[in-house]
Write a protein that holds these residues in place. Sequence first.
Motif, PDB file in Angstrom:
ATOM      1  N   ALA A  61       0.835  -1.205   0.000  1.00  0.00           N
ATOM      2  CA  ALA A  61       0.000   0.000   0.000  1.00  0.00           C
ATOM      3  C   ALA A  61       0.868   1.252   0.000  1.00  0.00           C
ATOM      4  O   ALA A  61       0.557   2.243  -0.686  1.00  0.00           O
ATOM      5  N   LEU A  62       1.955   1.236   0.765  1.00  0.00           N
ATOM      6  CA  LEU A  62       2.877   2.369   0.777  1.00  0.00           C
ATOM      7  C   LEU A  62       3.511   2.574  -0.600  1.00  0.00           C
ATOM      8  O   LEU A  62       3.589   3.697  -1.106  1.00  0.00           O
ATOM      9  N   ALA A  63       3.958   1.482  -1.198  1.00  0.00           N
ATOM     10  CA  ALA A  63       4.579   1.581  -2.515  1.00  0.00           C
ATOM     11  C   ALA A  63       3.591   2.084  -3.561  1.00  0.00           C
ATOM     12  O   ALA A  63       3.920   2.950  -4.384  1.00  0.00           O
ATOM     13  N   ASP A  64       2.379   1.590  -3.528  1.00  0.00           N
ATOM     14  CA  ASP A  64       1.366   2.001  -4.497  1.00  0.00           C
ATOM     15  C   ASP A  64       1.021   3.481  -4.355  1.00  0.00           C
ATOM     16  O   ASP A  64       0.699   4.146  -5.346  1.00  0.00           O
ATOM     17  N   ALA A  65       1.117   4.007  -3.136  1.00  0.00           N
ATOM     18  CA  ALA A  65       0.834   5.426  -2.912  1.00  0.00           C
ATOM     19  C   ALA A  65       1.996   6.324  -3.312  1.00  0.00           C
ATOM     20  O   ALA A  65       1.861   7.550  -3.282  1.00  0.00           O
ATOM     21  N   GLY A  66       3.130   5.728  -3.681  1.00  0.00           N
ATOM     22  CA  GLY A  66       4.249   6.515  -4.175  1.00  0.00           C
ATOM     23  C   GLY A  66       5.388   6.710  -3.201  1.00  0.00           C
ATOM     24  O   GLY A  66       6.331   7.454  -3.492  1.00  0.00           O
ATOM     25  N   PHE A  67       5.352   6.029  -2.053  1.00  0.00           N
ATOM     26  CA  PHE A  67       6.414   6.234  -1.065  1.00  0.00           C
ATOM     27  C   PHE A  67       7.721   5.591  -1.541  1.00  0.00           C
ATOM     28  O   PHE A  67       7.758   4.437  -1.948  1.00  0.00           O
ATOM     29  N   ASP A  68       8.783   6.383  -1.445  1.00  0.00           N
ATOM     30  CA  ASP A  68      10.123   5.921  -1.790  1.00  0.00           C
ATOM     31  C   ASP A  68      10.932   5.585  -0.550  1.00  0.00           C
ATOM     32  O   ASP A  68      11.888   4.796  -0.625  1.00  0.00           O
ATOM     33  N   LEU A  69      10.573   6.199   0.585  1.00  0.00           N
ATOM     34  CA  LEU A  69      11.366   6.039   1.801  1.00  0.00           C
ATOM     35  C   LEU A  69      10.487   6.281   3.021  1.00  0.00           C
ATOM     36  O   LEU A  69       9.657   7.196   3.016  1.00  0.00           O
ATOM     37  N   VAL A  70      10.676   5.456   4.059  1.00  0.00           N
ATOM     38  CA  VAL A  70      10.007   5.673   5.336  1.00  0.00           C
ATOM     39  C   VAL A  70      11.034   5.543   6.447  1.00  0.00           C
ATOM     40  O   VAL A  70      11.954   4.721   6.373  1.00  0.00           O
ATOM     41  N   SER A  71      10.889   6.353   7.474  1.00  0.00           N
ATOM     42  CA  SER A  71      11.773   6.269   8.630  1.00  0.00           C
ATOM     43  C   SER A  71      11.322   5.157   9.565  1.00  0.00           C
ATOM     44  O   SER A  71      10.132   5.008   9.850  1.00  0.00           O
ATOM     45  N   LEU A  72      12.298   4.392  10.086  1.00  0.00           N
ATOM     46  CA  LEU A  72      12.028   3.403  11.125  1.00  0.00           C
ATOM     47  C   LEU A  72      12.586   3.849  12.471  1.00  0.00           C
ATOM     48  O   LEU A  72      12.561   3.088  13.438  1.00  0.00           O
ATOM     49  N   ALA A  73      13.090   5.076  12.542  1.00  0.00           N
ATOM     50  CA  ALA A  73      13.619   5.608  13.796  1.00  0.00           C
ATOM     51  C   ALA A  73      12.461   6.213  14.583  1.00  0.00           C
ATOM     52  O   ALA A  73      12.176   7.409  14.484  1.00  0.00           O
ATOM     53  N   ASN A  74      11.775   5.374  15.348  1.00  0.00           N
ATOM     54  CA  ASN A  74      10.640   5.862  16.126  1.00  0.00           C
ATOM     55  C   ASN A  74      10.382   4.908  17.291  1.00  0.00           C
ATOM     56  O   ASN A  74      11.102   3.925  17.477  1.00  0.00           O
ATOM     57  N   ASN A  75       9.355   5.200  18.067  1.00  0.00           N
ATOM     58  CA  ASN A  75       9.056   4.419  19.262  1.00  0.00           C
ATOM     59  C   ASN A  75       8.074   3.276  19.012  1.00  0.00           C
ATOM     60  O   ASN A  75       7.454   2.767  19.948  1.00  0.00           O
ATOM     61  N   HIS A  76       7.939   2.838  17.740  1.00  0.00           N
ATOM     62  CA  HIS A  76       7.061   1.706  17.432  1.00  0.00           C
ATOM     63  C   HIS A  76       7.689   0.683  16.493  1.00  0.00           C
ATOM     64  O   HIS A  76       7.105  -0.385  16.287  1.00  0.00           O
ATOM     65  N   SER A  77       8.855   0.947  15.943  1.00  0.00           N
ATOM     66  CA  SER A  77       9.420   0.030  14.949  1.00  0.00           C
ATOM     67  C   SER A  77       9.831  -1.308  15.548  1.00  0.00           C
ATOM     68  O   SER A  77       9.903  -2.316  14.840  1.00  0.00           O
TER      69      SER A  77
END
Length: 364
Positions: free
Chosen positions: A128-144
């Motif tokens: 779903a992320l790829a289909d929406a056009g996302f090239d990059l997402v951060s995993l530096a967070n308090n839920h990864s």
Amino acid sequence: MTSLARYEIESTVRHPFPIALALLLVCAALAGGMAPASAGARATAVPGPPAESAAPELTLAAVGDMMLARSIGAALRRAPDASPFDGVAQTLRAADLTVGNLECAVGSAGTPARKAYTFLAPPAAAAALADAGFDLVSLANNHSLDFGTDALSETARLLDQAGILHPGAGADEAAAHRPARLTAGGLRLAFLAYVNVPVERGGFSTASWRARGDRAGVAWAEPQRIADDVAAARADADLVIVLLHSGYEGQQTTNAAQRASAHAAIDAGAALVIGAHPHVLQGAERYHGGLIAYSLGNFVFDGLYKRSETAILKVTLSRDGVRSFEWLPVALRDGRPQLASGAQASAILKRIARLSAIENRRTP
């Protein structure tokens, strides 16, 4: 989408587009002050000398927290093609690059951490992320790492399969701090991502997930480490962009940790800092030639934040840094983003302008 091997960055931001002027222009357009050209009008091209090679530039769309679990995840499991991004996908895909913060693990298994909120999105979330056009997402967070290191590995694998870069967490300290590199619009870009958030009300400390040595985890935001990482990434990239997960939840103004980390990134040569975690919009600051957007709020998030108002930050980048930027107002309906319009869009823009004025007064 490009593969992991093609990614890089560096920069200095010049001529950022004044927020107040952006607000006036957008509000005028919303009010009908900018009349469209008549349907019968035609532009006449006047031949000129052959253009020299144009200076490279690209457009980047940035969004805030995306939590694809709970009711959003259940909907994806029922109908993987019914994307939560349908209301904004066309806008996101129109940018050369699209980035955001992935506020959950993605996969099918794992043991939930002992903390108040744990989020695990189904594998379909990566597509779903790829289909929406996302090239990059951060995993530096308090839920990864909500479902452990095995789920973190599965998240990375699913994102790799979808062609999405994911800086900010990894199998060891080196991986967590390694920049995600790509070339787009003739520019070499490097993305770094960090987290520094307060201890949660239930007592959980995200700092316990900090990657150290050969231990898997997240890149913890310390100003000196950020400066060192940015300087190293800048050596073989045109622009460096930092994604920063920091601040107080629900607060519209920044805290000292946010400002110290963001300023360190810009001072070391980053062009742009993109913030998340407070779950609400915060202001943008023009600092030492760079642009800092402290919090882009929620972008996909159900439950408590389902009525959130947010925005897409659209930035034009050149080799000199940020050439211009604009805010595209967005409203969440049942946790899903839709482009805002009319009075609601105007109110969002006014809020951003007011909060930005506060942040710019904080720093000489």
